[in-house]
Write a protein that holds these residues in place. Structure first.
Motif, PDB file in Angstrom:
ATOM      1  N   GLN A   1      -3.025  -3.849 -14.321  1.00  0.00           N
ATOM      2  CA  GLN A   1      -2.623  -4.668 -15.569  1.00  0.00           C
ATOM      3  C   GLN A   1      -2.645  -5.959 -15.376  1.00  0.00           C
ATOM      4  N   GLU A   2      -3.611  -6.910 -15.226  1.00  0.00           N
ATOM      5  CA  GLU A   2      -3.423  -8.085 -14.683  1.00  0.00           C
ATOM      6  C   GLU A   2      -2.978  -9.131 -15.433  1.00  0.00           C
ATOM      7  N   ALA A   3      -3.108  -8.953 -16.979  1.00  0.00           N
ATOM      8  CA  ALA A   3      -2.493  -9.886 -17.867  1.00  0.00           C
ATOM      9  C   ALA A   3      -1.160  -9.875 -17.769  1.00  0.00           C
ATOM     10  N   GLU A   4      -0.563  -8.578 -17.762  1.00  0.00           N
ATOM     11  CA  GLU A   4       0.913  -8.486 -17.564  1.00  0.00           C
ATOM     12  C   GLU A   4       1.511  -8.913 -16.167  1.00  0.00           C
ATOM     13  N   ALA A   5       0.745  -8.553 -15.244  1.00  0.00           N
ATOM     14  CA  ALA A   5       1.364  -9.004 -13.960  1.00  0.00           C
ATOM     15  C   ALA A   5       1.215 -10.517 -13.817  1.00  0.00           C
TER      16      ALA A   5
ATOM     17  N   GLY B   1       0.795  -1.292  -0.159  1.00  0.00           N
ATOM     18  CA  GLY B   1      -0.187   0.054   0.227  1.00  0.00           C
ATOM     19  C   GLY B   1       0.886   1.206   0.050  1.00  0.00           C
ATOM     20  N   GLY B   2       2.211   1.158  -0.248  1.00  0.00           N
ATOM     21  CA  GLY B   2       2.861   2.333  -0.144  1.00  0.00           C
ATOM     22  C   GLY B   2       2.928   3.128  -1.485  1.00  0.00           C
ATOM     23  N   GLY B   3       2.364   2.565  -2.337  1.00  0.00           N
ATOM     24  CA  GLY B   3       2.305   3.637  -3.797  1.00  0.00           C
ATOM     25  C   GLY B   3       3.289   2.913  -4.774  1.00  0.00           C
ATOM     26  N   PRO B   4       3.170   3.173  -5.935  1.00  0.00           N
ATOM     27  CA  PRO B   4       3.942   2.591  -7.065  1.00  0.00           C
ATOM     28  C   PRO B   4       5.107   3.488  -7.598  1.00  0.00           C
ATOM     29  N   ALA B   5       5.246   4.689  -6.776  1.00  0.00           N
ATOM     30  CA  ALA B   5       5.870   5.853  -7.378  1.00  0.00           C
ATOM     31  C   ALA B   5       7.574   5.323  -7.458  1.00  0.00           C
ATOM     32  N   ILE B   6       8.058   4.357  -6.618  1.00  0.00           N
ATOM     33  CA  ILE B   6       9.470   4.060  -6.351  1.00  0.00           C
ATOM     34  C   ILE B   6       9.616   2.765  -7.673  1.00  0.00           C
ATOM     35  N   LEU B   7       8.422   1.949  -7.904  1.00  0.00           N
ATOM     36  CA  LEU B   7       8.596   1.085  -8.801  1.00  0.00           C
ATOM     37  C   LEU B   7       8.863   1.607 -10.270  1.00  0.00           C
ATOM     38  N   ARG B   8       8.033   2.417 -10.395  1.00  0.00           N
ATOM     39  CA  ARG B   8       8.038   3.190 -11.816  1.00  0.00           C
ATOM     40  C   ARG B   8       9.272   3.918 -12.095  1.00  0.00           C
ATOM     41  N   ARG B   9      10.014   4.540 -11.059  1.00  0.00           N
ATOM     42  CA  ARG B   9      11.385   5.027 -10.983  1.00  0.00           C
ATOM     43  C   ARG B   9      12.429   3.766 -11.648  1.00  0.00           C
ATOM     44  N   LEU B  10      12.369   2.762 -10.795  1.00  0.00           N
ATOM     45  CA  LEU B  10      13.005   1.648 -10.904  1.00  0.00           C
ATOM     46  C   LEU B  10      12.943   0.866 -12.216  1.00  0.00           C
ATOM     47  N   THR B  11      11.930   0.918 -12.744  1.00  0.00           N
ATOM     48  CA  THR B  11      11.561   0.146 -13.951  1.00  0.00           C
ATOM     49  C   THR B  11      11.408   0.974 -15.091  1.00  0.00           C
ATOM     50  N   ARG B  12      11.563   2.092 -15.342  1.00  0.00           N
ATOM     51  CA  ARG B  12      11.198   3.067 -16.706  1.00  0.00           C
ATOM     52  C   ARG B  12      12.454   2.851 -17.795  1.00  0.00           C
TER      53      ARG B  12
ATOM     54  N   THR C   1      -0.003 -11.841  -4.055  1.00  0.00           N
ATOM     55  CA  THR C   1      -0.353 -11.194  -5.318  1.00  0.00           C
ATOM     56  C   THR C   1      -0.653 -12.402  -6.416  1.00  0.00           C
ATOM     57  N   GLN C   2       0.070 -13.504  -6.336  1.00  0.00           N
ATOM     58  CA  GLN C   2      -0.089 -14.513  -7.108  1.00  0.00           C
ATOM     59  C   GLN C   2      -1.503 -15.314  -6.666  1.00  0.00           C
ATOM     60  N   ALA C   3      -1.862 -15.210  -5.548  1.00  0.00           N
ATOM     61  CA  ALA C   3      -3.178 -15.936  -5.198  1.00  0.00           C
ATOM     62  C   ALA C   3      -4.513 -14.869  -5.777  1.00  0.00           C
ATOM     63  N   ALA C   4      -4.211 -13.692  -5.812  1.00  0.00           N
ATOM     64  CA  ALA C   4      -5.306 -12.740  -6.589  1.00  0.00           C
ATOM     65  C   ALA C   4      -5.201 -12.836  -7.948  1.00  0.00           C
ATOM     66  N   LEU C   5      -4.299 -12.979  -8.603  1.00  0.00           N
ATOM     67  CA  LEU C   5      -4.198 -13.369  -9.942  1.00  0.00           C
ATOM     68  C   LEU C   5      -4.739 -14.741 -10.324  1.00  0.00           C
ATOM     69  N   THR C   6      -4.725 -15.704  -9.622  1.00  0.00           N
ATOM     70  CA  THR C   6      -4.862 -16.891  -9.985  1.00  0.00           C
ATOM     71  C   THR C   6      -6.538 -17.412  -9.496  1.00  0.00           C
ATOM     72  N   VAL C   7      -6.969 -16.804  -8.376  1.00  0.00           N
ATOM     73  CA  VAL C   7      -8.201 -17.269  -7.652  1.00  0.00           C
ATOM     74  C   VAL C   7      -9.380 -17.502  -8.572  1.00  0.00           C
ATOM     75  N   THR C   8      -9.671 -16.767  -9.625  1.00  0.00           N
ATOM     76  CA  THR C   8     -10.921 -16.910 -10.492  1.00  0.00           C
ATOM     77  C   THR C   8     -10.733 -18.032 -11.279  1.00  0.00           C
ATOM     78  N   GLU C   9      -9.648 -18.136 -11.827  1.00  0.00           N
ATOM     79  CA  GLU C   9      -9.360 -19.715 -12.828  1.00  0.00           C
ATOM     80  C   GLU C   9      -8.727 -20.908 -12.115  1.00  0.00           C
ATOM     81  N   ASN C  10      -8.185 -20.737 -10.999  1.00  0.00           N
ATOM     82  CA  ASN C  10      -7.776 -21.782 -10.168  1.00  0.00           C
ATOM     83  C   ASN C  10      -7.857 -21.572  -8.685  1.00  0.00           C
TER      84      ASN C  10
ATOM     85  N   ALA D   1       2.840  -3.707 -12.498  1.00  0.00           N
ATOM     86  CA  ALA D   1       1.667  -4.062 -13.471  1.00  0.00           C
ATOM     87  C   ALA D   1       0.480  -4.289 -12.444  1.00  0.00           C
ATOM     88  N   TYR D   2       0.486  -5.313 -11.473  1.00  0.00           N
ATOM     89  CA  TYR D   2      -0.593  -5.372 -10.589  1.00  0.00           C
ATOM     90  C   TYR D   2      -1.259  -4.437  -9.946  1.00  0.00           C
TER      91      TYR D   2
END
Length: 253
Positions: free
Chosen positions: A67-71, A34-45, A94-103, A62-63
């Protein structure tokens, strides 16, 4: 204020700080917590040098950005076993959240690993809440009952407990108990074995929900008429309201 201060310190850190993978991992955990994505944007730009765990940072970003497909492409199959415990917990959630619907079965296994690896933490609490509601939608009812009782006993004073109890009570009203008495018994058992204040609040919310929705044990979903909690005569001969007992809805008992 604390989160903003931490984010500021991360954004102002010198570039050489990020050559240490532990710092990159800490930034990922911060963002997913919950800290916000700003630092990740900087590290991955674009144009930034490849850093340790860059793909994890990209997947986390991405998550957070929805952007669930990319995540999913970047994170779903990551083996969290070699990762530090805190990072493994955040990625596992995060993996569980991305997986729960289909599996949902795999999602439950991931949540099991997370909560057992980080006992007594907010990560465990979050994994426990998510697993309970996943199980309640068609999983192992005995395990559902055990985990629900565990949550209601161990985390009843959590700032998230009120939301949990509301969702728990709402889920009770959404189930067709008339067609699945086993599930009704499991939910009732979890409620009956909860601490008294939790049980009283949950029962009250459930009664309100059943009156509105007309779904109850033995009730008729197609006839959502007025519902009331049944009464039973005690040893003293006085009538008392049953706790977690039967309901009368639309003339059916």
């Amino acid at each position: 204020m604390l989160m903003a201060r931490i984010e500021g310190d991360l954004l102002n850190a010198a570039s050489e700080v990020w050559t240490d993978r532990r710092n990159v991992q800490a930034a990922i955990v911060f963002a997913l917590s919950g800290g916000g994505p700003a630092i990740l944007r900087r590290l991955t730009r674009k144009g930034s040098p490849d850093l340790p765990d860059t793909n994890l940072a990209r997947g986390a970003l991405a998550y957070i950005d929805g952007q669930e497909a990319e995540a999913s492409r970047l994170l779903k199959d990551v083996d969290t076993a070699p990762l530090p415990t805190t990072l493994a917990g955040s990625i596992g959630l995060t993996q569980a959240a991305l997986t729960v619907t289909e599996n949902p079965v795999r999602a439950i296994a991931l949540l099991d690993r997370v909560r057992l690896s980080m006992p007594g933490t907010l990560v465990e609490e979050g994994a426990l809440r998510r697993e309970i509601f996943t199980l309640g939608q068609g999983g192992d009812l005995k395990k559902f009952e055990v985990l629900a009782i565990q949550y209601l006993r161990r985390f009843q004073h959590s700032i998230y407990a009120g939301n949990f109890r509301q969702r728990f009570a709402y889920q009770l009203t959404q189930l067709d108990f008339g067609r699945d008495e086993t599930r009704f018994a499991a939910f009732s058992g979890a409620e009956a074995r909860a601490p008294d204040p939790v049980r009283a609040g949950s029962a009250a919310r459930r009664r309100r929900g059943v009156r509105w929705g007309g779904r109850a044990a033995g009730g008729d979903r197609t006839r959502p008429g007025p519902c009331r909690v049944g009464r039973r005569t005690g040893r003293s001969g006085r009538r008392r309201r049953t706790r977690g007992g039967f309901f009368r809805c639309g003339g059916a008992a």
